[in-house]
Design an enzyme around this catalytic site. Structure first.
Site, PDB file in Angstrom:
ATOM      1  N   GLY A   1       0.832  -1.139   0.155  1.00  0.00           N
ATOM      2  CA  GLY A   1       0.021  -0.075  -0.028  1.00  0.00           C
ATOM      3  C   GLY A   1       0.884   1.297   0.027  1.00  0.00           C
ATOM      4  O   GLY A   1       1.670   1.413   1.047  1.00  0.00           O
ATOM      5  N   ALA A  51      -0.038   7.738   2.178  1.00  0.00           N
ATOM      6  CA  ALA A  51       0.797   8.284   2.744  1.00  0.00           C
ATOM      7  C   ALA A  51       1.617   7.575   4.060  1.00  0.00           C
ATOM      8  O   ALA A  51       2.912   7.563   4.156  1.00  0.00           O
ATOM      9  CB  ALA A  51       0.225   9.725   3.343  1.00  0.00           C
ATOM     10  N   ARG A  87      -0.687  -0.740  -5.585  1.00  0.00           N
ATOM     11  CA  ARG A  87      -1.505  -1.309  -6.329  1.00  0.00           C
ATOM     12  C   ARG A  87      -1.931  -0.807  -7.799  1.00  0.00           C
ATOM     13  O   ARG A  87      -2.122  -1.431  -8.914  1.00  0.00           O
ATOM     14  CB  ARG A  87      -3.148  -1.349  -5.804  1.00  0.00           C
ATOM     15  N   LYS A 102      -6.527   1.839  11.318  1.00  0.00           N
ATOM     16  CA  LYS A 102      -7.185   2.111  12.507  1.00  0.00           C
ATOM     17  C   LYS A 102      -8.586   2.521  12.391  1.00  0.00           C
ATOM     18  O   LYS A 102      -8.831   3.274  11.759  1.00  0.00           O
ATOM     19  CB  LYS A 102      -6.601   3.166  13.363  1.00  0.00           C
ATOM     20  N   SER A 158       1.216   9.000  15.479  1.00  0.00           N
ATOM     21  CA  SER A 158       2.215   9.288  14.200  1.00  0.00           C
ATOM     22  C   SER A 158       1.517  10.009  13.105  1.00  0.00           C
ATOM     23  O   SER A 158       0.664   9.108  12.487  1.00  0.00           O
ATOM     24  CB  SER A 158       2.594   7.852  13.790  1.00  0.00           C
ATOM     25  N   LYS A 171     -10.161   7.351  18.555  1.00  0.00           N
ATOM     26  CA  LYS A 171      -9.533   8.626  18.550  1.00  0.00           C
ATOM     27  C   LYS A 171     -10.019   9.263  17.248  1.00  0.00           C
ATOM     28  O   LYS A 171      -9.965  10.780  17.124  1.00  0.00           O
ATOM     29  CB  LYS A 171      -8.067   8.738  18.813  1.00  0.00           C
ATOM     30  N   ARG A 190      -6.092  14.517   9.549  1.00  0.00           N
ATOM     31  CA  ARG A 190      -7.187  14.709   8.807  1.00  0.00           C
ATOM     32  C   ARG A 190      -8.613  14.606   9.374  1.00  0.00           C
ATOM     33  O   ARG A 190      -9.687  15.362   8.977  1.00  0.00           O
ATOM     34  CB  ARG A 190      -7.217  13.616   7.747  1.00  0.00           C
ATOM     35  N   ASN A 191      -8.766  13.785  10.337  1.00  0.00           N
ATOM     36  CA  ASN A 191     -10.190  13.624  11.053  1.00  0.00           C
ATOM     37  C   ASN A 191     -10.562  15.001  11.821  1.00  0.00           C
ATOM     38  O   ASN A 191     -11.485  15.479  11.720  1.00  0.00           O
ATOM     39  CB  ASN A 191     -10.001  12.583  12.256  1.00  0.00           C
ATOM     40  N   VAL A 213      -7.736   9.665   2.954  1.00  0.00           N
ATOM     41  CA  VAL A 213      -8.949   8.837   3.715  1.00  0.00           C
ATOM     42  C   VAL A 213      -8.757   9.570   5.093  1.00  0.00           C
ATOM     43  O   VAL A 213      -7.943   9.354   5.673  1.00  0.00           O
ATOM     44  CB  VAL A 213      -8.581   7.361   3.798  1.00  0.00           C
TER      45      VAL A 213
END
Length: 336
Positions: A7, A10, A33, A105, A142, A195, A259-260, A283
């Site tokens: 994969g 990032a 991929r 995660k 991280s 989280k 990002r979240n 993502v």
């Protein structure tokens, strides 16, 4: 050690870059991929899409083709797919003799709303589709960009198998990365999943400019929610005071690279969920696992009001200000 990273997003790229620069001299292969992305990375010797401007170490090998054939020749396989692709990848790797660890995660999303159905954590998915694998997770606070740059980072190697924990420590422990072993994979995975959802709520708080008091309250009460769910699933309480619990929550809920958290801030600014997700270019696992976290908690009878408010916000059932009012309007109770 021969390390294969499956994969080239990032985080997968960052982990591969870190391992390829380890003083132990590992032979690291990064598998992509998409043939187009692979060709671009080979030509530019960087992942211009996810980590622009950060050159790959000379020793890092890039590959495409059949990932299973590559895995059979590896000493350690790292699955760096999103949670949604983990099941298929583990199924294809079920005969792999080497230790396998995933980076994603979250809880697996479940289609439909049938009574009693719920999403699984990564180790539960593995138990279903590849029970014979020696498997675990590499987790902890991280950001991919900082790991790729060699900035100091601490991670957790989680597995019930000592061979997996030892392989992860040997692969990634370096002058810039400390890796701590932990047998409590349930707790480590619950921390990593929840989280992300809490970071959306904290981003909402920051986007509405509610202040640092509100942020501290959300992080602290969010940690309590995370711990309650983890204990109900069989985790150890002390795991949530470690890197994969408190550490990962603080980073994701407060860091500008999260990002979240960014999703929550964009929703607070009036963007739709679709607009917020598209603007990221990456993502944001909290968006996809929030509903499943809440569903699993409900089935277990675990109270998670911040998570429920985040889900209502993502579903469009609450506006940002209404989500805050719902949380602040709850009745008084004992902290414990």
């Amino acid at each position: 050690m021969k390390i294969l990273v499956l994969g080239a997003g990032a985080w997968g790229s960052a982990v591969a870059m870190s391992a390829a620069q380890n003083p132990a001299g590992h032979a690291v292969t990064l598998w992509a991929r998409d043939a187009g992305q692979l060709a671009a990375m080979q030509a530019g010797r960087e992942n211009a899409r996810y980590l622009p401007g950060l050159a790959f170490p000379p020793a890092l090998v890039l590959a495409g083709g059949d990932p299973v054939a590559l895995a059979l020749a590896a000493d350690l396989v790292i699955v760096a797919t999103p949670m949604s692709a983990l099941r298929g990848m583990l199924q294809s790797l079920q005969g792999c003799p080497a230790p396998v660890a995933w980076l994603c995660k979250g809880f697996e999303s479940v289609a439909g709303a049938q009574e009693g159905r719920f999403g699984l954590l990564a180790h539960e998915v593995c138990a279903e589709v590849a029970p014979g694998l020696l498997a675990g997770a590499l987790s902890g606070p991280s950001f991919a960009q900082e790991v790729a740059c060699g900035q100091p980072t601490a991670l957790v190697a989680a597995s019930e198998h000592a061979r997996v924990r030892d392989a992860l420590v040997a692969a990634f422990h370096s002058p810039s990365v400390r890796v701590y072993a932990n047998e409590d994979i349930v707790g480590v995975e619950v921390g990593g999943a929840v989280k992300n959802v809490l970071a959306i709520a904290t981003g909402l708080c920051d986007g509405l400019e509610l202040g640092l008091n509100a942020r501290a309250a959300l992080v602290t009460r969010g940690l309590a929610e995370m711990t309650r769910l983890g204990l109900a699933l069989g985790a150890r309480a002390d795991t949530f005071m470690g890197l994969s619990g408190l550490g990962d929550l603080v980073l994701t809920a407060t860091g500008d690279l999260s990002r979240n958290r960014r999703v929550g801030m964009l929703l607070a600014q009036g963007q739709t969920l679709a607009q917020a997700v598209e603007s990221l270019g990456h993502v944001a696992e909290g968006v996809y696992s929030a509903r499943t976290v809440a569903q699993r908690a409900r089935l277990l009878g675990v109270d998670m009001p911040i998570t429920e408010a985040a889900v209502a916000l993502l579903d469009g059932r609450l506006q940002p200000a209404e989500a805050v009012a719902q949380l602040m309007g709850r009745g008084p109770r004992e902290e414990a």
